[in-house]
Design an enzyme around this catalytic site. Structure first.
Site, PDB file in Angstrom:
ATOM      1  N   GLY A  65       0.738  -1.357   0.156  1.00 31.30           N
ATOM      2  CA  GLY A  65      -0.102  -0.253  -0.111  1.00 31.30           C
ATOM      3  C   GLY A  65       0.816   1.363   0.377  1.00 31.30           C
ATOM      4  O   GLY A  65      -0.187   2.425   0.161  1.00 31.30           O
ATOM      5  N   ARG A  84      -5.955  -8.469  -8.553  1.00 31.76           N
ATOM      6  CA  ARG A  84      -6.883  -8.965  -9.205  1.00 31.76           C
ATOM      7  C   ARG A  84      -7.245  -8.392 -10.356  1.00 31.76           C
ATOM      8  O   ARG A  84      -7.575  -7.138 -10.568  1.00 31.76           O
ATOM      9  CB  ARG A  84      -8.100  -8.400  -8.332  1.00 31.76           C
ATOM     10  CG  ARG A  84      -7.959  -9.045  -7.142  1.00 31.76           C
ATOM     11  CD  ARG A  84      -7.904 -10.372  -7.204  1.00 31.76           C
ATOM     12  NE  ARG A  84      -9.716 -11.011  -7.189  1.00 31.76           N
ATOM     13  CZ  ARG A  84      -9.873 -12.424  -7.225  1.00 31.76           C
ATOM     14  NH1 ARG A  84      -8.424 -13.316  -7.096  1.00 31.76           N
ATOM     15  NH2 ARG A  84     -11.288 -12.436  -8.177  1.00 31.76           N
ATOM     16  N   HIS A 102       0.290   1.114 -13.245  1.00 29.85           N
ATOM     17  CA  HIS A 102       1.820   0.191 -13.609  1.00 29.85           C
ATOM     18  C   HIS A 102       2.735   0.667 -13.527  1.00 29.85           C
ATOM     19  O   HIS A 102       3.169   1.838 -13.451  1.00 29.85           O
ATOM     20  CB  HIS A 102       1.528  -0.027 -14.419  1.00 29.85           C
ATOM     21  CG  HIS A 102       1.560  -1.818 -15.245  1.00 29.85           C
ATOM     22  ND1 HIS A 102       0.882  -2.602 -14.799  1.00 29.85           N
ATOM     23  CD2 HIS A 102       2.380  -1.076 -16.935  1.00 29.85           C
ATOM     24  CE1 HIS A 102       2.210  -3.534 -15.537  1.00 29.85           C
ATOM     25  NE2 HIS A 102       3.137  -3.249 -16.317  1.00 29.85           N
TER      26      HIS A 102
HETATM   27  C1  GRF Z   1       3.081  -1.098  -7.461  1.00 26.48           C
HETATM   28  O1  GRF Z   1       4.436  -0.789  -8.740  1.00 26.48           O
HETATM   29  C2  GRF Z   1       2.201  -0.963  -8.510  1.00 26.48           C
HETATM   30  O2  GRF Z   1       2.723  -0.017 -10.154  1.00 26.48           O
HETATM   31  C3  GRF Z   1       1.433  -1.596  -9.136  1.00 26.48           C
HETATM   32  O3  GRF Z   1       1.751  -2.806  -8.209  1.00 26.48           O
HETATM   33  C4  GRF Z   1       3.069  -2.215  -6.861  1.00 26.48           C
HETATM   34  C5  GRF Z   1       2.193  -1.737  -5.490  1.00 26.48           C
HETATM   35  O4  GRF Z   1       3.058  -1.506  -4.700  1.00 26.48           O
HETATM   36  N1  GRF Z   1      -0.066  -2.424  -9.594  1.00 26.48           N
HETATM   37  P1  GRF Z   1       2.421  -0.854  -3.113  1.00 26.48           P
HETATM   38  O5  GRF Z   1       1.101  -1.704  -2.452  1.00 26.48           O
HETATM   39  O6  GRF Z   1       1.487   0.527  -3.651  1.00 26.48           O
HETATM   40  O7  GRF Z   1       2.947  -0.546  -2.530  1.00 26.48           O
END
Ligand code: GRF
Length: 201
Positions: free
Chosen positions: A13, A91, A109
């Site tokens: 998170g 998900r 992403h």
């Molecule tokens: C991030 O790199 C995001 O771009 C990807 O998953 C990761 C999540 O990291 N979709 P976090 O849980 O926000 O630290």
């Protein structure tokens, strides 16, 4: 009125944290009104709770995909949510759910889309030998990581980079980019029209 926004997470998170911190600014056009996780033990939930943000967790286990998405949708409606930010939400969301939140749901992403979609963006970027990678915030479409792009940030790929090292460098930019994108959407400066992000002043 600040837009009531839910952040959907599955783990650490850190992007959720950057959204919560940004939304503390009095003039920020969105408020984080709910953090939802499909993993009941997601690390990010505690941070949200410590910041007085309502949290909900519901495991997807035992649910068919669409039934789970319906349950999530009900939770979001119950909380009067207007905008949704997927932030490390591991998900794939179903087409009916995407339709319900079309133009109101964002994802981040860790690559410069449309390159390196999917769960191994950093590995794939290094394997491809690109010298620049980055991150993208886009509207969520039914096809994974394929929605209209709103903002991107570029990050150098260093010689000898590991996926973990690249991830750290990209994450620094993610934490700036996601609040910027949510600000654009919540203030009406970007909208989804004909499958494209349309910008206005
Ligand atoms: C991030 O790199 C995001 O771009 C990807 O998953 C990761 C999540 O990291 N979709 P976090 O849980 O926000 O630290």
């Amino acid at each position: 009125m600040k837009k009531r926004t839910a952040v959907l997470i599955s783990g650490r998170g850190s992007n959720m944290r950057s959204l919560i911190e940004a939304a503390k600014a009095p003039d920020y056009p969105a408020e984080i009104s709910l953090v939802f996780s499909n993993a009941v033990d997601a690390e990010g939930l505690a941070f949200a709770q410590e910041h007085g943000i309502p949290t909900k967790a519901l495991s997807h286990k035992g649910y068919a995909r669409e039934a789970f998405d319906e349950a999530v949708d009900a939770i979001l409606r119950e909380a009067n949510i207007e905008l949704v930010c997927l932030a490390g939400f591991m998900r794939i969301v179903s087409a009916p759910f995407v339709k319900k939140w079309e133009g109101q749901m964002l994802n981040i992403h860790p690559s410069l889309l449309p390159s390196f979609k999917g769960a191994h963006a950093h590995e794939d970027a290094i394997a491809a030998g690109v010298r620049i990678s980055g991150c993208t915030v886009h509207f969520v479409a039914a096809e994974m990581d394929a929605g209209a792009i709103i903002v991107q940030a570029a990050v150098p790929v260093e010689i000898g980079d590991t996926p973990a090292a690249l991830a750290v460098r990209v994450l620094v930019q993610e934490h700036k980019l996601y609040p910027e994108a949510l600000k654009l959407l919540a203030s009406g400066k970007v909208r989804l029209e004909g499958g494209k992000a349309v910008f206005s002043d």
